[in-house]
Scaffold this motif. Structure first.
Motif, short mmCIF file in Angstrom:
data_model
loop_
_atom_site.label_atom_id
_atom_site.label_comp_id
_atom_site.label_asym_id
_atom_site.label_seq_id
_atom_site.Cartn_x
_atom_site.Cartn_y
_atom_site.Cartn_z
N ASP A 59 0.75 -1.37 -0.25
CA ASP A 59 0.11 -0.48 0.13
C ASP A 59 0.67 1.08 0.03
OD1 ASP A 59 -2.26 -1.53 -0.21
OD2 ASP A 59 -2.67 -1.38 1.97
N THR A 60 2.42 1.04 -0.10
CA THR A 60 2.95 2.82 0.49
C THR A 60 3.35 2.71 -0.52
OG1 THR A 60 4.34 1.18 1.51
CG2 THR A 60 3.07 2.03 3.09
N LEU A 61 3.81 2.01 -2.30
CA LEU A 61 4.50 1.42 -2.73
C LEU A 61 3.97 2.82 -3.82
CD1 LEU A 61 5.33 -1.68 -3.84
CD2 LEU A 61 6.75 0.06 -2.22
N ARG A 62 4.80 2.81 -4.24
CA ARG A 62 4.23 4.61 -5.60
C ARG A 62 3.66 3.34 -6.62
NH1 ARG A 62 9.40 6.81 -4.15
NH2 ARG A 62 10.72 5.64 -6.19
N VAL A 63 3.39 4.29 -7.78
CA VAL A 63 2.15 3.66 -8.65
C VAL A 63 3.82 2.73 -9.64
CG1 VAL A 63 1.06 3.94 -10.87
CG2 VAL A 63 0.46 4.93 -8.77
N ASN A 64 4.54 3.65 -9.61
CA ASN A 64 5.44 2.85 -10.78
C ASN A 64 5.65 1.69 -9.77
OD1 ASN A 64 7.03 4.45 -9.23
ND2 ASN A 64 8.67 4.43 -10.81
N GLU A 65 6.62 1.83 -8.21
CA GLU A 65 6.57 0.84 -8.22
C GLU A 65 6.13 -0.91 -7.89
OE1 GLU A 65 9.74 2.39 -5.09
OE2 GLU A 65 7.69 2.37 -4.59
N LYS A 66 4.43 -0.17 -8.18
CA LYS A 66 3.40 -1.47 -8.11
C LYS A 66 3.56 -2.03 -9.35
CE LYS A 66 0.13 0.83 -4.55
NZ LYS A 66 -0.41 1.34 -3.93
N GLU A 67 3.55 -1.21 -10.41
CA GLU A 67 3.81 -2.00 -11.77
C GLU A 67 4.74 -2.18 -12.26
OE1 GLU A 67 1.94 2.09 -15.19
OE2 GLU A 67 3.68 2.39 -13.40
N SER A 68 5.73 -2.24 -12.17
CA SER A 68 7.35 -2.83 -12.21
C SER A 68 6.48 -4.11 -10.94
CB SER A 68 8.48 -2.19 -10.66
OG SER A 68 8.80 -0.74 -11.99
N ILE A 69 6.08 -4.83 -9.53
CA ILE A 69 5.79 -5.96 -8.99
C ILE A 69 4.62 -6.47 -10.31
CG2 ILE A 69 4.43 -6.70 -7.14
CD1 ILE A 69 5.73 -4.44 -5.75
N LEU A 70 3.55 -5.70 -10.71
CA LEU A 70 2.29 -6.65 -11.55
C LEU A 70 3.48 -7.11 -13.03
CD1 LEU A 70 -0.16 -3.84 -11.33
CD2 LEU A 70 -0.06 -5.90 -10.15
N GLN A 71 4.21 -6.44 -13.75
CA GLN A 71 5.33 -7.12 -14.72
C GLN A 71 5.84 -8.16 -14.52
OE1 GLN A 71 7.36 -3.18 -15.63
NE2 GLN A 71 5.53 -2.32 -16.61
N GLN A 72 6.86 -8.90 -12.91
CA GLN A 72 7.19 -9.73 -12.52
C GLN A 72 6.29 -11.04 -12.51
OE1 GLN A 72 10.36 -9.34 -12.45
NE2 GLN A 72 10.22 -7.24 -13.21
N TYR A 73 5.01 -10.90 -12.49
CA TYR A 73 4.08 -12.19 -13.06
C TYR A 73 3.78 -12.25 -13.96
CZ TYR A 73 2.57 -11.01 -7.70
OH TYR A 73 2.67 -11.16 -6.62
N PRO A 74 3.79 -13.96 -13.81
CA PRO A 74 3.85 -14.93 -14.76
C PRO A 74 2.63 -14.29 -15.54
CG PRO A 74 3.62 -16.18 -13.45
CD PRO A 74 4.28 -14.99 -12.67
N ASP A 75 2.72 -14.87 -16.60
CA ASP A 75 1.22 -14.60 -18.61
C ASP A 75 1.14 -15.97 -17.93
OD1 ASP A 75 -0.59 -14.82 -20.18
OD2 ASP A 75 0.31 -13.14 -21.57
N ILE A 76 -0.46 -16.38 -17.00
CA ILE A 76 -0.73 -17.16 -16.78
C ILE A 76 -1.10 -18.04 -17.85
CG2 ILE A 76 -1.49 -16.80 -14.67
CD1 ILE A 76 -4.32 -16.31 -15.66
N PHE A 77 -2.28 -17.26 -19.87
CA PHE A 77 -2.42 -17.56 -20.48
C PHE A 77 -1.24 -18.52 -21.54
CE2 PHE A 77 -5.46 -14.48 -18.76
CZ PHE A 77 -6.81 -15.53 -18.91
#
Length: 174
Positions: A59-77
């Motif tokens: 919750d304390t992360l900046r938007v660009n940090e959250k985006e960086s985390i989301l980009q690390q997740y595998p593409d389930i499809f």
């Protein structure tokens, strides 16, 4: 996560910092900083207090940090619907999303198209954080989430990451 058995909260609280980070370093995909950040929160009263500490970090992360985390997740499809995949992956797909084996070739094509649109629109893969999912629910969910603004979808995807955090922590702690 390198754990051969579930740990008690007492064991978690008594782990050396290095072991704690090794075990919890991928609770948020490829983001050991979350585990490092919550070391100072010990002792935890239970698994949920550890989960909440990670939520607080997210919750304390900046938007660009959250985006960086989301980009690390595998593409389930990608793994579910690879064009020339071996038959063994059919079983894995079914374990990930029930109903996958009943999808027609056209449904698979549509789902892959939605997935491509999602990644192009948001810049990160579609993330859904539940253990058991019906592929038709996922189909509906991705269509619904494609209507979100980028800001709303980042918020929503982080909520899904939090669901994954909850599941992963509860897989480690008894």
């Amino acid at each position: 996560m390198f754990v051969t058995h579930q740990l008690s909260i007492e064991e978690v609280n008594n782990l050396l910092s290095e072991s704690f980070v090794r075990i919890f370093g991928n609770i948020v995909e490829h983001y050991p900083a979350a585990a490092i950040s919550i070391l100072k929160c010990r002792p935890f009263s239970d698994a949920n207090s550890l989960v909440q500490a990670i939520y607080d970090v997210l919750d304390t992360l900046r938007v660009n940090e959250k985006e960086s985390i989301l980009q690390q997740y595998p593409d389930i499809f990608d793994s579910l619907f690879a064009c020339y995949r071996p038959v063994i992956l059919e079983k894995e797909a079914e374990e990930t999303f029930s109903g996958t084996s009943q999808l027609s070739a056209e449904d698979k094509r549509k789902l892959m198209e939605l997935n491509t649109r999602y990644k192009e629109k948001y810049g990160f893969p579609f993330i859904i954080g539940t253990k058991k999912n019906n592929v038709y629910n996922v189909f509906s969910e991705i269509m619904l989430r494609l209507q979100n603004s980028r800001e709303d979808e980042i918020h929503r995807a982080i909520r899904e990451v939090k669901n994954i955090v909850y599941l992963r922590v509860h897989d480690i702690i008894c």
